[in-house]
Scaffold this active site. Structure first.
Site, PDB file in Angstrom:
ATOM      1  N   ARG A 119       0.839  -1.239  -0.021  1.00 57.40           N
ATOM      2  CA  ARG A 119       0.161   0.035   0.009  1.00 57.40           C
ATOM      3  C   ARG A 119       0.923   1.040   0.168  1.00 57.40           C
ATOM      4  NH1 ARG A 119      -3.186   0.771   5.207  1.00 57.40           N
ATOM      5  NH2 ARG A 119      -1.722   2.378   5.398  1.00 57.40           N
ATOM      6  N   HIS A 150      -4.337   4.398   4.236  1.00 59.26           N
ATOM      7  CA  HIS A 150      -5.370   3.384   3.942  1.00 59.26           C
ATOM      8  C   HIS A 150      -6.593   4.256   3.427  1.00 59.26           C
ATOM      9  CE1 HIS A 150      -8.711   0.851   5.305  1.00 59.26           C
ATOM     10  NE2 HIS A 150      -9.075   1.505   5.665  1.00 59.26           N
ATOM     11  N   TYR A 153       3.165   4.978  11.473  1.00 58.76           N
ATOM     12  CA  TYR A 153       3.401   3.753  11.683  1.00 58.76           C
ATOM     13  C   TYR A 153       4.255   2.859  10.383  1.00 58.76           C
ATOM     14  CZ  TYR A 153      -0.992   3.256   8.845  1.00 58.76           C
ATOM     15  OH  TYR A 153      -1.855   3.282   7.879  1.00 58.76           O
TER      16      TYR A 153
END
Lengths: 334, 337
Positions: free
Chosen positions: B240, B244, B253
């Site tokens: 990714r 998100h 993160y």
């Protein structure tokens, strides 16, 4: 060890975190688990920083398996731990309904009193963030329907701080609803404790009782101000606990106002507002000057566009309009 | 690169659609920042998986059940897919309705819940062919992510689909992250595809940054499904490359060095190399393709924003007919404002 100091003014989110933190400091058996609660600090940032402070064993990310991790929380509670389970939002709790309704709520009964389940299940609820029909539910009444569960919905910073503490101390499963519109709200944390059963009068009044909870409390207070301009003195009651309901406080209020409006972000049919209206009618029938009015969400899936979402859920003007129908006796069933 | 035999024109079209998917997605991200669209999920990193799969399917026979990240890459199934998805993202209720004959379902937001639907639909297509005494020529492909594979719906679907020999292809896009949870925290299995063994169906892992590898795997699974040999699980590994959703901040993160390494395997770069190898790529062609995608998206956005929105649409799609209470609520709608 003493509880950490709180700033005079704090947010609802920080108050929740302080309650969790205090419990984790005081008792090693307390741990929290859920989706994205660790490094990320939770999707609504309630657990931010706890992973760093308490480490991976006590602040645990779970796989995306609501039935699994809620069930594991129940099992851990049975095993002597004091788990706090965070479900990202109420709509995901639907995947864990079997665990909550069929096990958490019944194991004390099914085991003849051998087991009790001191689990706290926290979840976000409510609309207002443009998250569309599948992420904007207010399903508090589903859980409040079930014997064996305590259901609370703190609406203020003080209640967030002390009701979560009380929930963690309770020997039975407690469902804590956190309205998504409240996390950034701020105020002073007044001294506790706050119990899990008593409603609170947020604004005294003499002509009309407005009953609300969670995200609807501030809207009701604003409506009460506007009603004041129309010479209507509205008393606003914050339910705080949805199961059990504090019918004594409601009855005492309606005994002197003789009129009631129940405000609920959930849907109207077979909802929380129906239960409260029925309770008021049972307790105060001979004192009522008008039928109890319900102001609830329109009976549609919550829409995605901002203006339609606003139109679907109760707003201040809806509460004022509902109150005026009660005051003028023009109540219509909508 | 698996299918070197694939026509140059097809490869070129696939790459165009991958480039376009990212353009569409980035525009939607910006629209959200401008307050013109709601929360949406960027496609970056998933282009090869989506477009590779779309080209291995037959848009006139097969069905696609996407999640919330794929609709910018399914142009092959018809212009309506993007047009309606843009409408969906700006919040128009018609956005969830992708008109026939397009065989793509609207975005699924709840995790893994589309898998049992995909299974039921695949089973239905097979039964329909049997009832009409003709060979089944359709399959259903459902997208799912690494995170959603931890839900019960994934396991129940895998098991049931195999039992029914349903013509189903489960395409599990392992992009490394479920919001902030890494794939390594979802499973201790060495691969996601090996879960297929427990279901009793074939499982393969492919390079999800390589559209041709995905094409190849989906083609094979489709052939198997239509032959009546049952479902397959394909794990496409990619990364990714974006948040998100518009509501996420991955800098909190995602390890920067991991992201930098993943960028080296950007699906667009991988496909560009294949284009160059075939002598198909030029700077002018790519620039023109990007301009075309921009214009295509601009049209979709303008059309979506110009589409009238009746506030009473609030009541339109609850039931076939309004209930008495809904009728009253509609009559009173807007009163006292």
């Amino acid at each position: 060890m003493t509880a950490p100091e709180l700033a005079a003014e704090t947010t609802y989110r920080d108050a929740l975190r302080e309650a969790i933190r205090e419990a984790m400091i005081e008792d090693e058996r307390v741990f929290i688990m859920g989706e994205d609660v660790a490094e990320y600090g939770g999707t609504y940032a309630v657990t931010k920083g706890l992973y760093k402070e308490f480490g991976r064993d006590r602040v645990r990310n779970t796989p995306l398996s609501e039935a699994g991790f809620v069930g594991a929380g129940i099992g851990a509670a049975l095993g002597g731990m004091l788990p706090i389970v965070e479900i990202m939002t109420v709509n995901f709790s639907l995947l864990a309904l079997d665990q909550i309704v069929n096990t958490a709520a019944t194991l004390r009964h099914m085991s003849g009193g051998q087991f009790h389940i001191p689990v706290v299940i926290r979840m976000t609820t409510g609309a207002g963030r443009q998250l569309a029909a599948q992420h904007s539910h207010s399903l508090e009444c589903w859980f409040a329907h079930v014997p064996g569960l305590r259901v609370v919905a703190p609406a203020t910073v003080t209640d967030a701080r002390w009701m979560l503490k009380a929930a963690m101390a309770d020997p039975d499963p407690v469902i804590v609803f956190e309205h998504n519109g409240l996390y950034n709200s701020s105020g002073p944390v007044l001294p506790g404790p706050v119990d899990l059963t008593t409603a609170e009068i947020r604004r005294p009044g003499t002509d009309l009782t407005i009953v609300a909870s969670a995200g609807m409390v501030s809207k009701s207070l604003e409506a009460a101000e506007q009603l004041g301009d129309r010479n209507v003195s509205a008393e606003v009651i914050d339910l705080r606990s949805l199961r059990p309901l504090d019918r004594a406080t409601l009855a005492k209020s309606v005994e002197h106002t003789s009129r009631a409006v129940v405000v609920d972000e959930g849907w109207r049919s077979v909802g929380l507002s129906a239960e409260i209206a029925a309770g008021i009618t049972e307790d105060c029938f001979y004192r009522l000057d008008a039928p109890v009015c319900r102001v609830a969400s329109r009976e549609v899936p919550i829409p995605y566009p901002r203006h339609l979402e606003d139109a679907a859920i109760p707003q201040v003007h809806d509460i004022v309009a509902g109150a005026m129908t009660v005051m003028t006796g023009s109540l219509a069933d909508v | 690169m698996a299918l070197v035999g694939l026509d140059d024109s097809v490869v070129k079209e696939m790459y165009s659609q991958m480039l376009a998917a990212r353009v569409f997605s980035q525009r939607l991200f910006n629209l959200q920042r401008q307050g013109r669209a709601g929360t949406n999920a960027p496609v970056d990193g998933n282009e090869a998986t989506i477009v590779g799969a779309a080209f291995a399917l037959d848009p006139e026979r097969d069905w696609v059940l996407p999640q919330y990240r794929e609709l910018v890459g399914l142009e092959r199934f018809g212009k309506d897919v993007l047009d309606r998805y843009v409408l969906f993202c700006i919040g128009h209720p018609d956005g969830g309705h992708i008109p026939e004959p397009v065989r793509v379902w609207p975005p699924q937001i709840s995790l893994a819940t589309q898998l049992p639907h995909a299974l039921g639909m695949a089973w239905g297509l097979k039964r329909e062919a049997e009832m009409e005494s003709r060979p089944n020529e359709s399959c259903v492909l459902a997208f799912i992510g690494d995170g959603a594979s931890s839900e019960g719906d994934f396991y129940e679907t895998g098991n049931f689909a195999a039992v029914l020999d349903a013509p189903l292809v489960i395409l599990l896009v392992n992009n490394g992250w479920a919001i902030s949870t890494p794939a390594s925290s979802q499973t201790r299995a060495k691969t996601f595809s090996e879960k297929a063994k427990g279901f009793g169906m074939p499982g393969v892992t492919v390079d999800g940054t390589d559209a041709l590898a995905v094409f190849d795997a989906v083609k094979e699974a489709r052939t198997r499904a239509i032959a009546g040999a049952g479902p397959s699980l394909i794990e496409a590994i990619t990364y990714r490359l974006a948040p998100h959703t518009t509501a996420d901040d991955p800098t909190r993160y995602v390890p920067p060095e991991e992201l930098a390494a993943a960028r080296e395997r950007d699906p667009l770069t991988v496909m560009k190399s294949e284009m160059e190898r075939r002598g198909l790529w030029s700077e002018d062609w790519e620039a023109a393709t990007l301009v075309q995608a921009d214009e295509r998206m601009e049209q979709a956005v303008l059309a979506a924003e110009a589409r009238p929105l009746d506030p009473e649409s609030l009541f339109h799609h609850v039931f076939d007919e309004l209930t008495p209470r809904l009728s009253r609520q509609r009559q009173n709608f807007g009163a006292g404002r």
